[in-house]
Each structure stands twice: as structure tokens, then as C-alpha cells.
Design a protein around this motif. Sequence first.
Motif, short mmCIF file in Angstrom:
data_model
loop_
_atom_site.label_atom_id
_atom_site.label_comp_id
_atom_site.label_asym_id
_atom_site.label_seq_id
_atom_site.Cartn_x
_atom_site.Cartn_y
_atom_site.Cartn_z
N ALA A 152 -25.85 7.50 -7.12
CA ALA A 152 -26.31 7.23 -5.74
C ALA A 152 -27.30 6.08 -5.67
N ASP A 153 -28.10 5.88 -6.71
CA ASP A 153 -29.09 4.81 -6.68
C ASP A 153 -28.43 3.44 -6.56
N PHE A 154 -27.26 3.28 -7.17
CA PHE A 154 -26.56 2.00 -7.06
C PHE A 154 -26.19 1.72 -5.60
N LEU A 155 -25.65 2.74 -4.94
CA LEU A 155 -25.24 2.56 -3.55
C LEU A 155 -26.46 2.34 -2.65
N SER A 156 -27.55 3.04 -2.93
CA SER A 156 -28.77 2.88 -2.13
C SER A 156 -29.32 1.46 -2.28
N GLU A 215 -18.76 -3.75 -2.80
CA GLU A 215 -17.38 -3.79 -2.28
C GLU A 215 -17.14 -2.67 -1.28
N VAL A 216 -17.62 -1.46 -1.61
CA VAL A 216 -17.44 -0.32 -0.72
C VAL A 216 -18.15 -0.56 0.62
N LEU A 217 -19.31 -1.21 0.56
CA LEU A 217 -20.08 -1.48 1.78
C LEU A 217 -19.62 -2.74 2.50
N ASN A 218 -18.64 -3.43 1.87
CA ASN A 218 -18.11 -4.67 2.44
C ASN A 218 -19.22 -5.71 2.64
N ARG A 219 -20.01 -5.87 1.58
CA ARG A 219 -21.10 -6.84 1.60
C ARG A 219 -21.00 -7.74 0.37
N PRO A 220 -21.52 -8.95 0.45
CA PRO A 220 -21.51 -9.82 -0.73
C PRO A 220 -22.38 -9.23 -1.84
N TRP A 275 -17.42 7.06 -3.06
CA TRP A 275 -18.38 6.26 -2.29
C TRP A 275 -17.84 5.87 -0.92
N THR A 276 -16.56 5.58 -0.84
CA THR A 276 -15.96 5.23 0.45
C THR A 276 -16.10 6.37 1.43
N THR A 277 -15.85 7.58 0.96
CA THR A 277 -16.03 8.77 1.81
C THR A 277 -17.48 8.91 2.26
N GLU A 278 -18.41 8.68 1.30
CA GLU A 278 -19.84 8.78 1.62
C GLU A 278 -20.23 7.72 2.66
N ALA A 279 -19.78 6.50 2.43
CA ALA A 279 -20.13 5.41 3.33
C ALA A 279 -19.57 5.64 4.73
#
Length: 285
Positions: A152-156, A215-220, A275-279
Motif C-alpha cells: 500500500a505504501d507504494f500506491l500512497s 500506471e494504475v493511477l494513470n499518472r506519469p 490496485w485497480t480495484t482499490e483505485a
Amino acid sequence: MQTVFIAGATGYLGRFLVSEYRRRGWHVTALVRNAARAADLPADRLIEAQATDPDSLSGAMDGADLVVSSLGITRQTDGLRYRDVDYQANANLLAEALRAGVQRFAYVHVLGADRMRDVPLVAAKQAFVDDLRKSSIPATVIAPSGYFSDMADFLSMARSGRVWLFGNGHNRINPIHGADLACAVAEATDAGTDWLDVGGPEVLSHREIAELAFEVLNRPARVTSLPDGVRRAALTILPRVTPRRIYGPAQFFLTAMGQDMVGARHGSRTLKDFWTTEATAVAAA
């Protein structure tokens, strides 16, 4: 019908274990601290007791064929230490299992624990595993590489705009979904396996995980590598400047970040899908 006694049943993995053993036709008895709060747990029977209190466990495992424990603490609360729960509470469970004549005791450990004996969280778990393997009861030890939830820390960090890594980010891990891990545990106990190092279906470097988060957040992707000396320095400094509830899990995280954590590949669920589900859920909220 065989009966399994599951300790740590209300935790992240424990709930998957309850569902998996029921799916396989076992009668599931779940150890809980508060039965009213665990009313949604899909177990056949709830036993309210404190694993840290051996007297409260008396008779709890009578008739059980198998005990599975994922009991442990990540963040220390209520004044309890790792030694109180990850070691002593599990030792209390083992003593009751021996008294009740349980046929097998399974324990969810940590992959690579032999390389992290100076980390209190891991040391407490390893001390119990040492006792378990010396006991007369047949044992199964399952050592997962890490859970999807541990990532989770990576996604945060990606949400905040930048992911920070230590060193070159080439250390690898194959984290596993709780449902896939529960399946691996059940298969291992059914087969009478004595030890299983296990992970998910994909082996990823830390840098690949960081890039996947963007990538999951669709951000650079914005990934910055810090010298590994920063990680090593933090391991020395944190115990001196932060309370135990902070530096305990941080020590484990920082130590694990400095090595490969790869187990036998198991399951089909991917970190990207998780992660896609979480996002999506966060966006909807």
C-alpha cells in the motif's frame, strides 16, 4: 467432517482462511476476542477467548483435527509486545493443541526470517517456529513473501506524486493476495507439507512495483532512488527517536526492502488488478 481451529481469524488473512476451509468442506471454529464484533465471520463456530491468556483457551480445541494460526501483531497496541503475541500467544495455542491431541499445527510465518533475526517482530515469530518444530505435533510452516496489502505504501506515495526507493530498486518480491495465500495454506496442510516459502504469481522489482502504481493511477511515473545507506541509517536511528509502535513495523519494512523476498509462485491474482480495484473504489468514494 474434519474440524479446523483458526486463530487470528478476524485479521486480513484469517478471514480468507475461514472462507477457504469452509469452501473445502471443513467445519471451521474461529478464535475471536469479541464474538459480537465478529458476527459477520463465516465460521461454523466462534470461540471467544484471549490467546494471551492460556486459561481462557482451556478446552477450546477439543475435537479439532487441525489448528491454523495467522496470529500476530503488526502495530503494537494495548501495551502488548511482539513477544507477547507473536511468540507467547502462539505458544499458548500450541500447548492447548498438544493437550487436546490435535493432529497438525500450521503457522503463517515470514519468508526469509533467518536473515531478519535482529528484527523484533521476526525474532518473536522465529522463536515460536523453533518451539513448534521441536514439539511432538506434526507442523506446517507457511512463509509468505508479503501480502498485496503490504504494498500500500507504494500506491500512497504514487498518489502523492513521487515514489522513493532505496538503492537501485532491483530487489524483487512476489507479493500474494490473501485469498491465494489461504488456498496455499489449505493445500499445504492437506498435503502434510512441513515448510512452504510462497508468493504470488508475479515476481516484480521494487522499481517495477513503483512504476505499476503510477500506471494504475494513470499518472506519469516519478521514481527517485535514495542511497541504500539512508535505509541502513534509518534502521539505526529509528529505535532511538520513535516509539516502539512506530519503529517496530518500520524495522521490518526497511529490513525486508534490502533483500529479495521471493517464494514459490502460487495463485492467479495480480497486484495490478488488486490496485485497480482499490483505485476505482477510492475514486468512487
